[in-house]
Scaffold this active site. Structure first.
Site, PDB file in Angstrom:
ATOM      1  N   LYS A  38      53.787  35.579  42.739  1.00 34.75           N
ATOM      2  CA  LYS A  38      53.396  35.203  41.408  1.00 34.75           C
ATOM      3  C   LYS A  38      54.635  34.611  40.900  1.00 34.75           C
ATOM      4  O   LYS A  38      54.595  33.855  40.221  1.00 34.75           O
ATOM      5  CB  LYS A  38      53.172  36.721  40.741  1.00 34.75           C
ATOM      6  CG  LYS A  38      51.886  36.714  40.383  1.00 34.75           C
ATOM      7  CD  LYS A  38      51.786  38.383  39.469  1.00 34.75           C
ATOM      8  CE  LYS A  38      50.397  38.240  39.090  1.00 34.75           C
ATOM      9  NZ  LYS A  38      50.119  39.528  38.016  1.00 34.75           N
ATOM     10  N   GLU A 152      48.925  46.810  22.541  1.00 38.15           N
ATOM     11  CA  GLU A 152      48.552  45.548  22.570  1.00 38.15           C
ATOM     12  C   GLU A 152      47.258  45.233  22.271  1.00 38.15           C
ATOM     13  O   GLU A 152      46.400  46.075  22.832  1.00 38.15           O
ATOM     14  CB  GLU A 152      48.910  44.692  23.831  1.00 38.15           C
ATOM     15  CG  GLU A 152      48.595  43.055  24.097  1.00 38.15           C
ATOM     16  CD  GLU A 152      48.923  42.409  22.994  1.00 38.15           C
ATOM     17  OE1 GLU A 152      50.058  42.241  22.863  1.00 38.15           O
ATOM     18  OE2 GLU A 152      48.064  41.779  22.272  1.00 38.15           O
ATOM     19  N   GLU A 156      41.081  39.413  27.113  1.00 39.79           N
ATOM     20  CA  GLU A 156      41.089  38.297  28.046  1.00 39.79           C
ATOM     21  C   GLU A 156      40.252  37.210  27.542  1.00 39.79           C
ATOM     22  O   GLU A 156      39.031  37.391  26.871  1.00 39.79           O
ATOM     23  CB  GLU A 156      40.815  38.869  29.307  1.00 39.79           C
ATOM     24  CG  GLU A 156      42.079  40.005  29.829  1.00 39.79           C
ATOM     25  CD  GLU A 156      41.550  40.565  30.861  1.00 39.79           C
ATOM     26  OE1 GLU A 156      40.876  40.119  31.887  1.00 39.79           O
ATOM     27  OE2 GLU A 156      42.335  41.656  31.430  1.00 39.79           O
ATOM     28  N   CYS A 261      40.133  47.334  30.703  1.00 39.06           N
ATOM     29  CA  CYS A 261      40.477  48.269  29.694  1.00 39.06           C
ATOM     30  C   CYS A 261      39.469  49.250  29.150  1.00 39.06           C
ATOM     31  O   CYS A 261      39.776  50.475  29.292  1.00 39.06           O
ATOM     32  CB  CYS A 261      41.154  47.331  28.575  1.00 39.06           C
ATOM     33  SG  CYS A 261      42.770  46.899  29.266  1.00 39.06           S
ATOM     34  N   LYS A 264      38.699  52.183  31.614  1.00 43.19           N
ATOM     35  CA  LYS A 264      39.534  53.274  32.012  1.00 43.19           C
ATOM     36  C   LYS A 264      40.148  53.845  30.618  1.00 43.19           C
ATOM     37  O   LYS A 264      40.561  54.857  30.731  1.00 43.19           O
ATOM     38  CB  LYS A 264      40.839  52.369  32.745  1.00 43.19           C
ATOM     39  CG  LYS A 264      41.868  51.815  31.939  1.00 43.19           C
ATOM     40  CD  LYS A 264      43.030  51.342  32.561  1.00 43.19           C
ATOM     41  CE  LYS A 264      44.104  50.282  31.996  1.00 43.19           C
ATOM     42  NZ  LYS A 264      44.551  50.717  30.707  1.00 43.19           N
TER      43      LYS A 264
HETATM   44  N1  LIG Z   1      44.271  43.102  30.488  1.00 38.85           N
HETATM   45  C1  LIG Z   1      44.209  43.123  29.031  1.00 38.85           C
HETATM   46  O1  LIG Z   1      43.222  42.438  28.466  1.00 38.85           O
HETATM   47  C2  LIG Z   1      45.033  44.018  28.231  1.00 38.85           C
HETATM   48  C3  LIG Z   1      45.578  45.196  28.819  1.00 38.85           C
HETATM   49  N2  LIG Z   1      46.401  45.985  28.216  1.00 38.85           N
HETATM   50  C4  LIG Z   1      47.239  47.130  28.791  1.00 38.85           C
HETATM   51  O2  LIG Z   1      48.434  46.253  29.317  1.00 38.85           O
HETATM   52  C5  LIG Z   1      48.796  46.701  30.524  1.00 38.85           C
HETATM   53  C6  LIG Z   1      49.142  45.660  31.585  1.00 38.85           C
HETATM   54  O3  LIG Z   1      47.738  45.300  31.672  1.00 38.85           O
HETATM   55  P1  LIG Z   1      47.501  43.974  32.536  1.00 38.85           P
HETATM   56  O4  LIG Z   1      48.469  42.761  32.142  1.00 38.85           O
HETATM   57  O5  LIG Z   1      45.893  43.684  32.561  1.00 38.85           O
HETATM   58  O6  LIG Z   1      48.005  44.186  33.886  1.00 38.85           O
HETATM   59  P2  LIG Z   1      47.992  43.550  35.317  1.00 38.85           P
HETATM   60  O7  LIG Z   1      47.463  44.419  36.472  1.00 38.85           O
HETATM   61  O8  LIG Z   1      47.258  42.061  35.237  1.00 38.85           O
HETATM   62  O9  LIG Z   1      49.562  43.129  35.497  1.00 38.85           O
HETATM   63  C7  LIG Z   1      50.601  44.064  35.734  1.00 38.85           C
HETATM   64  C8  LIG Z   1      51.797  43.465  36.386  1.00 38.85           C
HETATM   65  O10 LIG Z   1      52.802  44.330  36.386  1.00 38.85           O
HETATM   66  C9  LIG Z   1      53.518  43.903  37.748  1.00 38.85           C
HETATM   67  N3  LIG Z   1      54.359  45.113  38.044  1.00 38.85           N
HETATM   68  C10 LIG Z   1      54.070  46.299  38.646  1.00 38.85           C
HETATM   69  N4  LIG Z   1      55.145  47.185  38.636  1.00 38.85           N
HETATM   70  C11 LIG Z   1      56.133  46.403  38.401  1.00 38.85           C
HETATM   71  C12 LIG Z   1      57.452  46.668  38.458  1.00 38.85           C
HETATM   72  N5  LIG Z   1      58.350  47.826  38.450  1.00 38.85           N
HETATM   73  N6  LIG Z   1      58.293  45.854  37.815  1.00 38.85           N
HETATM   74  C13 LIG Z   1      57.788  44.610  37.470  1.00 38.85           C
HETATM   75  N7  LIG Z   1      56.884  43.967  37.593  1.00 38.85           N
HETATM   76  C14 LIG Z   1      55.645  45.108  37.945  1.00 38.85           C
HETATM   77  C15 LIG Z   1      52.425  43.643  38.674  1.00 38.85           C
HETATM   78  O11 LIG Z   1      53.014  42.991  39.870  1.00 38.85           O
HETATM   79  C16 LIG Z   1      51.262  42.771  37.870  1.00 38.85           C
HETATM   80  O12 LIG Z   1      51.804  41.282  37.802  1.00 38.85           O
HETATM   81  C17 LIG Z   1      47.903  47.900  30.784  1.00 38.85           C
HETATM   82  O13 LIG Z   1      48.571  49.225  30.551  1.00 38.85           O
HETATM   83  C18 LIG Z   1      46.560  47.514  30.053  1.00 38.85           C
HETATM   84  O14 LIG Z   1      46.031  48.868  29.821  1.00 38.85           O
HETATM   85  C19 LIG Z   1      46.228  46.036  26.651  1.00 38.85           C
HETATM   86  C20 LIG Z   1      45.582  45.322  26.212  1.00 38.85           C
HETATM   87  C21 LIG Z   1      44.988  44.162  26.753  1.00 38.85           C
HETATM   88  O1  LIG Z   2      42.847  46.967  25.846  1.00 36.92           O
HETATM   89  C1  LIG Z   2      42.353  45.901  26.157  1.00 36.92           C
HETATM   90  O2  LIG Z   2      42.686  45.519  27.335  1.00 36.92           O
HETATM   91  C2  LIG Z   2      41.684  44.802  25.661  1.00 36.92           C
HETATM   92  O3  LIG Z   2      40.261  45.574  25.612  1.00 36.92           O
HETATM   93  C3  LIG Z   2      39.231  44.625  24.822  1.00 36.92           C
HETATM   94  O4  LIG Z   2      39.064  43.246  25.350  1.00 36.92           O
HETATM   95  P1  LIG Z   2      38.748  42.626  26.788  1.00 36.92           P
HETATM   96  O5  LIG Z   2      38.294  43.637  27.616  1.00 36.92           O
HETATM   97  O6  LIG Z   2      39.633  41.595  27.082  1.00 36.92           O
HETATM   98  O7  LIG Z   2      37.382  41.598  26.393  1.00 36.92           O
HETATM   99  P2  LIG Z   2      36.185  42.152  25.039  1.00 36.92           P
HETATM  100  O8  LIG Z   2      35.789  40.838  24.618  1.00 36.92           O
HETATM  101  O9  LIG Z   2      36.469  43.219  24.336  1.00 36.92           O
HETATM  102  O10 LIG Z   2      34.812  42.604  26.043  1.00 36.92           O
HETATM  103  C4  LIG Z   2      34.922  43.856  26.857  1.00 36.92           C
HETATM  104  C5  LIG Z   2      33.634  44.185  27.318  1.00 36.92           C
HETATM  105  O11 LIG Z   2      32.551  44.369  26.449  1.00 36.92           O
HETATM  106  C6  LIG Z   2      31.547  43.630  26.664  1.00 36.92           C
HETATM  107  N1  LIG Z   2      30.993  43.495  25.123  1.00 36.92           N
HETATM  108  C7  LIG Z   2      31.730  42.830  24.112  1.00 36.92           C
HETATM  109  C8  LIG Z   2      31.315  42.606  22.854  1.00 36.92           C
HETATM  110  C9  LIG Z   2      29.732  42.830  22.633  1.00 36.92           C
HETATM  111  O12 LIG Z   2      29.452  42.660  21.290  1.00 36.92           O
HETATM  112  N2  LIG Z   2      29.007  43.494  23.673  1.00 36.92           N
HETATM  113  C10 LIG Z   2      29.484  43.516  24.886  1.00 36.92           C
HETATM  114  O13 LIG Z   2      28.834  43.862  25.730  1.00 36.92           O
HETATM  115  C11 LIG Z   2      32.010  42.266  27.191  1.00 36.92           C
HETATM  116  O14 LIG Z   2      30.826  41.554  27.821  1.00 36.92           O
HETATM  117  C12 LIG Z   2      32.821  42.750  28.167  1.00 36.92           C
HETATM  118  O15 LIG Z   2      32.360  43.194  29.185  1.00 36.92           O
HETATM  119  C13 LIG Z   2      39.508  44.783  23.560  1.00 36.92           C
HETATM  120  O16 LIG Z   2      38.494  43.759  22.684  1.00 36.92           O
HETATM  121  C14 LIG Z   2      40.849  44.123  23.159  1.00 36.92           C
HETATM  122  O17 LIG Z   2      41.275  44.282  21.712  1.00 36.92           O
HETATM  123  C15 LIG Z   2      41.990  45.258  24.073  1.00 36.92           C
HETATM  124  O18 LIG Z   2      43.458  44.495  23.815  1.00 36.92           O
END
Ligand SMILES: NC(=O)C1=CN([C@@H]2O[C@H](COP(=O)(O)OP(=O)(O)OC[C@H]3O[C@@H](n4cnc5c(N)ncnc54)[C@H](O)[C@@H]3O)[C@@H](O)[C@H]2O)C=CC1
Ligand SMILES: O=C(O)[C@H]1O[C@H](OP(=O)(O)OP(=O)(O)OC[C@H]2O[C@@H](n3ccc(=O)[nH]c3=O)[C@H](O)[C@@H]2O)[C@H](O)[C@@H](O)[C@@H]1O
Length: 441
Positions: A38, A152, A156, A261, A264
């Site tokens: 990556k 955050e 996505e 998210c 979980k």
């Molecule tokens: N995906 C989303 O839309 C959102 C995620 N979150 C939260 O943010 C956190 C991260 O989520 P994602 O970005 O989806 O995770 P992700 O799984 O996409 O990325 C995590 C990254 O951390 C790296 N990593 C793991 N251990 C490490 C270490 N010791 N040092 C450096 N890098 C390391 C991995 O290789 C990976 O690239 C989670 O707690 C999630 O719940 C919050 C809001 C939105």
């Molecule tokens: O903690 C996180 O990771 C993030 O989780 C969600 O974001 P995300 O999962 O990326 O996408 P959403 O747009 O929220 O959709 C989540 C799921 O709900 C579904 N959804 C969403 C909206 C709706 O009206 N109906 C519905 O079925 C979508 O199809 C999708 O499967 C939250 O919207 C973010 O604010 C948060 O930061």
């Protein structure tokens, strides 16, 4: 405004977008990840994830000398004013959050910190985790530091947009000076800041995701009722949403929520509550409704066809939502498993997530090169993700290409009247079923 040196640990959807955005507003950012492949990609200016607008912004800031990538924590932490933690906090088998990546980062910080810095937790962590991180690092270093919770809220598929146009930035800090630094770092975004204590900030994140998941399961239950009572959930949601106290967002009925998210974080919150002897009855029901909803299309297809054995099903859309390549907890995984178990053949298509899908869908799934190719010769179609390309298929396309004129739409993409006019059988979620005259006899 003075620009800061920032280290971001973890370059997933949150870490990479955060790092790129912080560099774009002027800070000097070093992102560190343990995944060498990556890091190599990012060093050459390529984003390892699909997120609209991210690649362009990444290239721009690498060129400007404000953004770099490394696999060495020590290098990233050197001179950093703030160290952002953005590693994953996945779900363990028992539903609790797995904090081993967070602990590994805490170890790196304890080992390599040489000067005062603010440790900022972006990852979603159970209430009390920041206190744990603080005491964990404290035990292993004499260097002073502070811990700030900065959850955050990006989605996505619109992560870059959300980072620059968020509704609020939550900063939970026990040290005013540390909280002030994080507020100053974020100032150029021009987004309202909400300051609170660390534990409340941690809870705001879980409560927000749980509330949004509740909205979705609630509207899905209303949809299921609408089907039985001959009402239309689209109109019901629109009518409800016009009440400003309810709001019109997150009321799209469908085959439930997936993604990395909501599933979980709702499970984790049930466990967090359980740890303090609180039964979160409402949230348990939200999860149960979603479990059923994700399987809905198979039930509808079984009712229509009787048996699914030998049927070819075009699965349109695989990612858990449009505009992302993320397959984590996508409904397509469950649907494909159930269909194959029922003896059906699945021909799948997604504009972006196909490569990731191959790693998680059953091996028996076949893949098509386009939405149009997927429906050619299939018996029926399942609409699973509402990508533009998929919603752009016309009723005529389905009629001309499917062996049987029947579509199961899990995202309410198509207009009931036009499906009826085209002579299709059309099942969506919470809306009247369209049956051809032949079917009605
Ligand atoms: N995906 C989303 O839309 C959102 C995620 N979150 C939260 O943010 C956190 C991260 O989520 P994602 O970005 O989806 O995770 P992700 O799984 O996409 O990325 C995590 C990254 O951390 C790296 N990593 C793991 N251990 C490490 C270490 N010791 N040092 C450096 N890098 C390391 C991995 O290789 C990976 O690239 C989670 O707690 C999630 O719940 C919050 C809001 C939105
Ligand atoms: O903690 C996180 O990771 C993030 O989780 C969600 O974001 P995300 O999962 O990326 O996408 P959403 O747009 O929220 O959709 C989540 C799921 O709900 C579904 N959804 C969403 C909206 C709706 O009206 N109906 C519905 O079925 C979508 O199809 C999708 O499967 C939250 O919207 C973010 O604010 C948060 O930061």
């Amino acid at each position: 405004m003075s620009f800061k040196n920032i280290a971001v640990v973890g370059t997933g959807y949150v870490g990479l977008v955060t790092g790129v955005a912080l560099s774009d507003i002027g800070h000097s950012v070093t992102c560190v990840d343990i995944d060498e492949q990556k890091v190599e990609l990012m060093q050459s200016g390529v984003s390892p994830i699909y997120e609209p607008g991210l690649s362009e912004l990444m290239t721009k800031n690498i060129k400007a000398g404000r953004l770099s990538f490394t696999t060495k924590h020590q290098q990233a932490f050197a001179g950093a004013d703030a160290i952002y933690i953005a590693v994953g906090t996945p779900q363990k088998e028992d539903g609790t959050a797995d904090l081993r990546f967070i602990e590994a980062v805490a170890d790196h910080i304890a080992e390599h910190l040489t000067h005062y810095a603010v440790v900022v937790t972006k990852s979603t962590v159970p209430v009390g985790t920041n206190d744990y991180i603080k005491s964990y690092i404290d035990k292993h270093t004499d260097v002073p530091f502070a811990v700030v919770s900065n959850p955050e809220f990006l989605r996505e598929g619109s992560a870059v947009h959300d980072t620059f146009h968020g509704d609020r930035i939550v900063i939970g800090a026990d040290s005013v000076v540390a909280g002030d630094l994080i507020e100053e770092i974020n100032k150029p975004f021009g987004i309202p800041v909400f300051r609170t204590d660390i534990r409340s900030a941690e809870m705001i994140k879980y409560a927000s995701n749980a509330f949004l998941a509740t909205k979705i399961s609630f509207v899905n239950e209303i949809a299921n009722l609408c089907e039985k009572l001959n009402a239309n959930v689209d109109d019901v949601a629109r009518g409800m949403g016009q009440d400003k106290r309810i709001g019109n967002k997150f009321l799209n009925a469908g085959i439930g929520y997936g993604g990395s998210c909501f599933p979980k974080d709702t499970s984790a919150l049930v466990q967090i509550a359980g740890n303090v002897e609180h039964e979160f009855t409402l949230l348990k029901a939200v999860i149960e409704v979603n479990y059923k909803q994700q399987r809905l299309l198979v039930e509808k297809a079984r009712e229509h066809f009787g048996s699914l054995r030998g049927k070819t099903i075009a699965m349109l859309g695989l990612a858990f939502k449009p505009n992302t390549d993320d397959m984590r907890e996508a409904a397509s995984i469950i649907l494909a498993q159930e269909l194959i178990l029922a003896g059906a053949r699945v021909v799948a298509y997604d504009p972006i997530a196909m490569e990731n899908a191959r790693n998680v869908l059953p091996a028996a799934v076949d893949y098509a090169d386009s939405a149009f190719a997927a429906i050619q010769g299939a018996d029926t179609a399942f609409v699973v993700t509402e990508w533009d390309e998929i919603c752009a298929l016309t009723p005529g396309d389905f009629k001309a290409n499917l062996k049987e004129p029947v579509v199961f739409d899990g995202r309410n993409c198509f207009n009931i009247e036009t499906m009826k006019e085209a002579g299709l059988n059309y099942y969506s979620v919470g809306r009247p079923v369209v049956k051809t005259e032949k079917e009605l006899v």
